[in-house]
Write a protein that holds these residues in place. Structure first.
Motif, mmCIF file in Angstrom:
data_model
loop_
_atom_site.group_PDB
_atom_site.id
_atom_site.type_symbol
_atom_site.label_atom_id
_atom_site.label_comp_id
_atom_site.label_asym_id
_atom_site.label_seq_id
_atom_site.Cartn_x
_atom_site.Cartn_y
_atom_site.Cartn_z
ATOM 1 N N SER A 101 0.551 -1.625 0.223
ATOM 2 C CA SER A 101 -0.002 -0.010 0.186
ATOM 3 C C SER A 101 0.590 1.221 0.222
ATOM 4 C CB SER A 101 -0.625 0.207 1.317
ATOM 5 O OG SER A 101 -1.455 0.848 1.318
ATOM 6 N N PHE A 102 0.925 1.537 -1.138
ATOM 7 C CA PHE A 102 1.787 3.067 -1.621
ATOM 8 C C PHE A 102 0.902 4.411 -0.590
ATOM 9 C CE2 PHE A 102 3.346 7.023 -3.545
ATOM 10 C CZ PHE A 102 4.684 6.781 -3.519
ATOM 11 N N TRP A 103 -0.493 4.677 -0.174
ATOM 12 C CA TRP A 103 -1.012 5.642 0.603
ATOM 13 C C TRP A 103 -0.593 4.692 2.283
ATOM 14 C CZ3 TRP A 103 -1.798 9.889 -1.318
ATOM 15 C CH2 TRP A 103 -2.001 9.844 -3.107
ATOM 16 N N ALA A 104 -0.570 3.926 2.494
ATOM 17 C CA ALA A 104 0.142 3.646 3.476
ATOM 18 C C ALA A 104 1.559 3.717 4.078
ATOM 19 C CB ALA A 104 -0.358 1.840 4.469
ATOM 20 N N TYR A 105 2.531 3.758 3.174
ATOM 21 C CA TYR A 105 3.659 3.643 3.140
ATOM 22 C C TYR A 105 3.573 5.794 3.086
ATOM 23 C CZ TYR A 105 7.681 5.482 1.506
ATOM 24 O OH TYR A 105 9.740 5.642 1.654
#
Length: 175
Positions: free
Chosen positions: A42-46
């Motif tokens: 998950s890029f948004w969580a990162y």
């Protein structure tokens, strides 16, 4: 040897900031490399969960980076920067930074569920605030752990005091 302590702090801050930026670049590059090549994370969580460490690093860069000016004897130290090894809030910010890096590494290696490790920071902070508040409240209200109003302790003596009184030596007088 004028301002030797400031020069030492400036060189120490420079080394700390350089090491911090290299470690951060390595952790983030490792995550992004594996994310874009092998597995989807998950890029948004990162982005959301790496934001605290990036913000803290920016803050450390602003307050800790020494500044120099050109002088008659070459570059002279203008400002050594704040001590990046200080206790208190600075120490807590280092802990958050290290924990963020660890969560990024765990997520890279074990999957998106490892972002839940990041919840430890606010949970621990909330627990610490709660225990501090309840301890202060008990102290103010005369609850458990507070000294009695007349100033006499609750009668608990150390082993040394007990032995002294048993031998008939010095006796403690309470007022």
């Amino acid at each position: 040897m004028a301002k030797q302590a400031l020069k030492t702090q400036a060189s120490r801050n420079t080394a700390i900031l350089q090491r911090t930026h290299l470690i951060a670049a390595g952790v983030h590059a490792f995550h992004l490399l594996l994310r874009f090549t092998f597995v989807r994370r998950s890029f948004w969580a990162y982005l959301l969960l790496s934001f605290p460490s990036l913000l803290i690093q920016f803050w450390f860069e602003r307050v800790g980076r020494p500044t120099y000016v050109d002088g008659p004897n070459g570059k002279e130290l203008r400002r050594a920067g704040e001590d990046l090894e200080a206790k208190g809030l600075t120490e807590w910010m280092w802990d958050v930074t290290y924990w963020s890096w660890g969560c990024i590494a765990f997520t890279t290696l074990f999957g998106d569920w490892a972002w839940w490790f990041f919840a430890v920071v606010p949970l621990y902070s909330a627990w610490l605030a709660y225990t501090t508040f309840t301890g202060a409240r008990q102290g103010l209200m005369g609850g458990a752990g507070a000294m009695p109003a007349d100033g006499v302790s609750s009668g608990a003596q150390s082993k040394r005091q007990q032995k002294m009184e048993k031998r008939g030596g010095q006796k403690m007088q309470y007022r």
